[in-house]
Design a protein around this motif. Structure first.
Motif, mmCIF file in Angstrom:
data_model
loop_
_atom_site.group_PDB
_atom_site.id
_atom_site.type_symbol
_atom_site.label_atom_id
_atom_site.label_comp_id
_atom_site.label_asym_id
_atom_site.label_seq_id
_atom_site.Cartn_x
_atom_site.Cartn_y
_atom_site.Cartn_z
ATOM 1 N N LYS A 1 0.822 -1.200 0.000
ATOM 2 C CA LYS A 1 0.000 0.000 0.000
ATOM 3 C C LYS A 1 0.865 1.263 0.000
ATOM 4 O O LYS A 1 0.627 2.196 -0.764
ATOM 5 N N PHE A 2 1.883 1.248 0.844
ATOM 6 C CA PHE A 2 2.763 2.407 0.943
ATOM 7 C C PHE A 2 3.460 2.675 -0.391
ATOM 8 O O PHE A 2 3.423 3.783 -0.920
ATOM 9 N N SER B 1 2.742 1.647 -3.351
ATOM 10 C CA SER B 1 1.801 1.966 -4.419
ATOM 11 C C SER B 1 1.329 3.425 -4.342
ATOM 12 O O SER B 1 1.278 4.125 -5.347
ATOM 13 N N THR B 2 1.007 3.895 -3.132
ATOM 14 C CA THR B 2 0.582 5.281 -2.967
ATOM 15 C C THR B 2 1.720 6.242 -3.276
ATOM 16 O O THR B 2 1.547 7.244 -3.965
ATOM 17 N N ALA C 1 2.026 6.342 -6.982
ATOM 18 C CA ALA C 1 0.889 6.946 -7.675
ATOM 19 C C ALA C 1 0.923 8.468 -7.550
ATOM 20 O O ALA C 1 0.581 9.188 -8.492
ATOM 21 N N LEU C 2 1.355 8.952 -6.381
ATOM 22 C CA LEU C 2 1.389 10.398 -6.178
ATOM 23 C C LEU C 2 2.315 11.103 -7.166
ATOM 24 O O LEU C 2 2.077 12.249 -7.537
#
Lengths: 318, 300
Positions: free
Chosen positions: B113-114, B116-117, B120-121
């Motif tokens: 999750k970390f 990927s975020t 994505a940012l």
């Protein structure tokens, strides 16, 4: 490509005690991901730290704490600069024209192309239409200025041949033509490419719909209106929202390569303005202030556009 | 057969067909003609070209224009660096994007999750031209080859395209490999990479075209380094030098080249040299990138 997701992957176990053992167990996954997290930190997140420059009288070579803070001075300077509003006007004008033309024309082209019955011809036209997308803007700018040139340029030759004009037009030297030239160049370069996604959407429409329409006696135009258009509606909306998000960040590449000093009042975009003033004159802080303004407006536009479309169509990308 | 169909159709459909074919023809000519015209001029005697009237066939055929530009040292260096950055940039980009995509496709990956975020940012935030320039300067990357491949190494978009492809593969393959004692890296290298070929081909094309077409990084960071020049940058110099802002012109030997043949022919010949590699490659990769484009856009 139908992604038949056969997800039988184990769900992550949520227990704080397991973090260390899991880390050891997944050490290869960490080794594959961490270098790129560091990379993204350096090349994408560190420059954000550079935004502090806009609030300092930045001197290269000095440490962060030795810089002199000046608050909003550079933003005040920016909003008092006539050139800034000129650049903002050009950016908005060219991006709006680009959005309109670059959005509508590929849809029309995709629909037309879809109506070509000869498969060989269709494939040929499609292959040709992608070509300009793959050449650089440097090459495109060279070709475009050759086509528009006053001596033996194809466009002038054509217009003269059709007796539409009596003497060649100096396209590249007329400021008021510049926005149109940039927009037309963009259409020439990207229409074929932007068509791909619509053609894919059209091919997803069931052939039985067309069959039924034919049985009911619908003409080809009516089939386009009542089957093709509604069939690609979702794709159109998603792409529209995405392009609105990029409205203001049109960059400077085309403007840099196609522009010249004669059309400067019409060719300078915000990014080009930041390049000329920020780097060209070494005014790093001022240039960064322009960058920040640009980003803030982009984000606002993205949220506004998304909000509006969410209300109207119940579809959203964020 | 086609005419029979047309005859049977109502008149409104016949007009519709006419509009379609006329429009398609106009678009095809408008797209293709400029390239053929440039090609013809590049093979035409430069003094003869000045008289005008060259369309898609050369009038006085010659290789002189090409001989002249290849004699100019900047072009050979540019060709070498352009090829080198395309190969190295594409390979590094492919490895990093697919590696990241693999870790992100694993639902059990703890930091998924970390990462990927965080990634994505990067699609939405950018520091902008000047902060990036200062960063490159502070990293002492100005005037190095690394500046061509490092700052653009990972693109979140490419990672997500490959990931959605990996998501479509059955997880059982990884599981059985694990039972056979393979570690996660082996699974990536021996199982995922070979199976992801179609997605990788698309991304490779995007990366290669991006590298080959890039000129601004040369202009910004390596403008004064003759040994790190690229083809696009050389073409940019030539084009800019003959338009009105001649003050931007920084080439040295090009003036000598210009004296021998008309600048128009130089421009056209270099344009062709810069374009040909893509011209040769893209029709073969068409089916891949059409697939990749559709996949990537729909998923994102």
């Amino acid at each position: 490509m139908k992604a038949i997701t056969t997800k039988v992957q184990p769900e992550p176990k949520k227990s704080p005690l397991r973090i260390w053992p899991t880390f050891l167990q997944q050490k290869y996954l960490y080794m594959m991901a961490i270098p790129f997290v560091l990379w993204a930190f350096v090349f994408n997140y560190l420059p954000l730290w550079g935004w502090t420059m806009a609030f300092q009288k930045y001197k290269p070579g000095k440490a962060f704490f030795e810089q002199k803070w000046v608050g909003l001075q550079y933003f005040r300077e920016l909003f008092q600069d006539e050139q800034f509003f000129n650049a903002l006007r050009n950016t908005l004008a060219m991006s709006l024209m680009g959005l309109l033309a670059g959005f509508i024309i590929p849809i029309i082209f995709a629909i037309l192309l879809n109506e070509v019955r000869l498969q060989v011809l269709k494939r040929f036209v499609q292959t040709v239409s992608y070509l300009p997308h793959f050449v650089s803007w440097v090459v495109a700018a060279g070709i475009i200025s050759k086509m528009l040139s006053t001596d033996n340029g194809a466009v002038n030759d054509l217009l003269l041949g059709l007796h539409l004009i009596s003497e060649p037009i100096q396209f590249m030297a007329k400021g008021h033509l510049f926005w149109g030239i940039v927009t037309a160049s963009d259409v020439w370069k990207e229409t074929g490419w932007n068509t791909i996604i619509y053609l894919a959407a059209i091919s997803g429409i069931g052939p039985e719909l067309y069959e039924a329409a034919r049985v009911d006696g619908a003409s080809r135009l009516q089939q386009v209106r009542h089957i093709t258009m509604p069939g690609i509606r979702t794709t159109i909306i998603i792409l529209l929202i995405m392009s609105i998000g990029h409205l203001i960040s049109i960059g400077f590449e085309k403007q840099f390569l196609l522009g010249n000093n004669l059309v400067r009042d019409y060719s300078q975009t915000l990014d080009l303005y930041a390049l000329n003033y920020g780097l060209g004159m070494g005014r790093f802080s001022f240039g960064t202030a322009i960058n920040i303004f640009n980003s803030v407006v982009s984000v606002i536009l993205l949220f506004v556009a998304n909000g509006i479309f969410k209300k109207i169509t119940k579809e959203s990308i964020i | 057969m086609l005419s029979k169909k047309l005859a049977a159709a109502p008149w409104s459909d016949r007009i519709f067909d006419l509009v379609v074919y006329v429009a398609i023809t106009v678009v095809t000519i408008a797209t293709l003609y400029p390239f053929l015209n440039v090609l013809a001029i590049s093979f035409n005697d430069s003094m003869d070209s000045i008289k005008g009237g060259i369309t898609i066939f050369p009038r006085v055929f010659t290789f002189k224009n090409y001989e002249t530009i290849f004699a100019y040292s900047g072009l050979m260096t540019g060709l070498k660096i352009s090829i080198l950055r395309t190969i190295i940039g594409t390979i590094l980009g492919l490895i990093s994007a697919s590696m990241l995509a693999f870790t992100l496709s694993r639902v059990d990956f703890q930091a998924r999750k970390f990462v990927s975020t965080f990634l994505a940012l990067t699609m939405y935030v950018s520091g902008g031209l000047i902060p990036i320039y200062i960063l490159i300067k502070n990293l002492h990357m100005m005037g190095t080859f690394g500046v061509y491949v490092l700052p653009t190494l990972v693109s979140a978009f490419n990672v997500f395209v490959i990931r959605s492809f990996i998501d479509g593969l059955p997880y059982a393959l990884q599981e059985s490999a694990k039972l056979d004692g393979a570690n996660d890296f082996t699974i990536y290298w021996r199982i995922i990479l070979p199976l992801t070929k179609p997605a990788l081909a698309t991304i490779a094309l995007f990366l290669a075209v991006g590298q080959w077409n890039s000129w601004f990084d040369t202009y910004l960071y390596n403008g004064s380094k003759d040994e790190l020049t690229t083809l696009q940058f050389e073409l940019m110099k030539v084009i800019q030098s003959t338009t009105t802002n001649a003050d931007n012109f920084r080439g040295r030997n090009m003036t000598e080249v210009m004296a021998q043949i008309s600048p128009e022919s130089v421009k056209m010949a270099i344009t062709i040299v810069v374009t040909v590699p893509i011209l040769v490659v893209y029709p073969f990769l068409q089916r891949y990138f059409v697939k990749g484009m559709t996949l990537g856009s729909v998923k994102s």
